[in-house]
Design an enzyme around this catalytic site. Structure first.
Site, mmCIF file in Angstrom:
data_model
loop_
_atom_site.group_PDB
_atom_site.id
_atom_site.type_symbol
_atom_site.label_atom_id
_atom_site.label_comp_id
_atom_site.label_asym_id
_atom_site.label_seq_id
_atom_site.Cartn_x
_atom_site.Cartn_y
_atom_site.Cartn_z
ATOM 1 N N TYR A 64 0.860 -1.176 0.000
ATOM 2 C CA TYR A 64 0.000 0.000 0.000
ATOM 3 C C TYR A 64 0.899 1.229 0.000
ATOM 4 C CZ TYR A 64 -3.942 -2.998 1.438
ATOM 5 O OH TYR A 64 -4.922 -3.968 1.511
ATOM 6 N N PRO A 217 -15.917 -4.044 2.606
ATOM 7 C CA PRO A 217 -17.223 -4.226 3.252
ATOM 8 C C PRO A 217 -18.249 -3.190 2.813
ATOM 9 C CG PRO A 217 -15.656 -3.242 4.781
ATOM 10 C CD PRO A 217 -14.865 -3.663 3.562
ATOM 11 N N LEU A 218 -17.769 -2.078 2.274
ATOM 12 C CA LEU A 218 -18.676 -1.029 1.804
ATOM 13 C C LEU A 218 -18.636 -0.895 0.285
ATOM 14 C CD1 LEU A 218 -17.914 1.680 4.535
ATOM 15 C CD2 LEU A 218 -19.811 0.056 4.460
ATOM 16 N N PHE A 221 -13.754 0.343 -4.291
ATOM 17 C CA PHE A 221 -13.663 1.441 -5.247
ATOM 18 C C PHE A 221 -15.016 1.754 -5.886
ATOM 19 C CE2 PHE A 221 -9.301 -0.424 -5.433
ATOM 20 C CZ PHE A 221 -8.648 0.650 -4.836
ATOM 21 N N PRO A 223 -18.545 1.896 -4.354
ATOM 22 C CA PRO A 223 -19.399 1.787 -3.175
ATOM 23 C C PRO A 223 -20.766 1.191 -3.478
ATOM 24 C CG PRO A 223 -18.306 3.913 -3.230
ATOM 25 C CD PRO A 223 -18.018 3.252 -4.545
#
Length: 291
Positions: A64, A217-218, A221, A223
């Site tokens: 990252y 979880p949301l 990239f 949503p």
């Protein structure tokens, strides 16, 4: 933290008990998870606030940035408290264009483990996940043996560089193969309200007491977009993100969450989701999103 149990706790292994609401550091890097953060001070504040709120499970990777999130974690939190557990992953690197090429030879994995040790400034890594799959979408399991790369990590575990091992972007057959080589304490795959294919795997892992950590979880990239989710959230007086996270915590006791953010305000909203109650009628409507 008063009034919030962070979803309760889960014991991944002896000496490795974490709150179910954790934090994923990916979004602390720059755009495309490449380069430095836009606001370094805010990134440091997010990490320190996470720990202050009781989070003791932080997910990261040396690719990252690359190196950016690990270096931020070190700056913000080292020396680390005994109850703080940092989970990293290996199996990919970054190229000069910001791509994510696989890097899973034994030599490459050793280099990545040693780099994680340096950038986090630790003598041993708590948990290392081997990232395996990819596929057309870049984030789905691809059938095939993981014996060579997982065996290389198992050897480093025996050498004392790693305490525990996990796997990421895998199917059940690959988990079983990994377990034949060394203990697996966690599986990290793509799962959320709208992407539900791993439910049999989650149940199988729960029977064994193995944690499952859903990445994105949301929605990552892209949503999650759902009129049903928005309506339920409005009725509950909560954000759609909080409802989506609360739904995940209700699915299985072995699910651990690592929602990411680069904002202290959003971090607090995510943590609040751990104490959000979802009525049965709301759960039924949410279940229908991914049906």
């Amino acid at each position: 933290m008063a009034g919030n149990t962070l979803g309760g706790t889960f014991t991944m292994a002896e000496g490795l008990t974490v709150h179910r609401m954790g934090y994923g550091a990916m979004q602390l890097a720059g755009p495309g998870v490449f380069g430095p953060p836009k606001d370094r001070d805010e990134a440091i504040a997010v990490l320190r606030t996470a720990v202050e709120l009781g989070i003791n499970h932080i997910d990261t990777a040396d690719f990252y940035g690359p190196h950016v999130t690990n270096e931020l974690i070190r700056e913000a939190l080292a020396p680390y408290g005994e109850e703080l557990h940092i989970v990293t992953k290996v199996g990919a690197v970054r190229d000069e264009h910001g791509g994510w090429p696989h890097a899973r030879s034994p030599e490459q994995l050793r280099q990545q483990v040693e780099s994680n040790l340096r950038t986090l400034d630790v003598d041993v890594l708590d948990v290392v996940n081997l990232r395996v799959g990819g596929g057309p979408d870049g984030h789905s399991p691809v059938p095939g043996s993981l014996a060579e790369p997982f065996g290389a990590l198992a050897e480093m575990r025996e050498q004392g560089l790693i305490k525990h091992l996990g796997v990421s972007v895998v199917n059940e057959e690959q988990v079983r193969e990994a377990q034949s080589i060394a203990p697996v304490v966690t599986v990290q795959n793509w799962y959320n309200l709208a992407h539900r294919g791993d439910e049999p795997l989650i149940a199988w892992l729960a029977e064994q007491g193995i944690s499952y950590v859903p990445f994105w979880p949301l929605g990552g990239f892209n949503p999650i977009q759902s009129d049903t989710l928005n309506t339920v959230a409005q009725q509950l007086g909560a954000s759609p993100q909080a409802v989506a996270l609360a739904w995940l915590l209700r699915q299985s006791p072995n699910i651990l969450l690592i929602p990411g953010t680069s904002s202290v305000a959003h971090l607090r909203e995510n943590v609040a989701a751990a104490s959000l109650e979802l009525p049965e009628d709301a759960l039924a409507r949410l279940d229908g999103i991914g049906a």
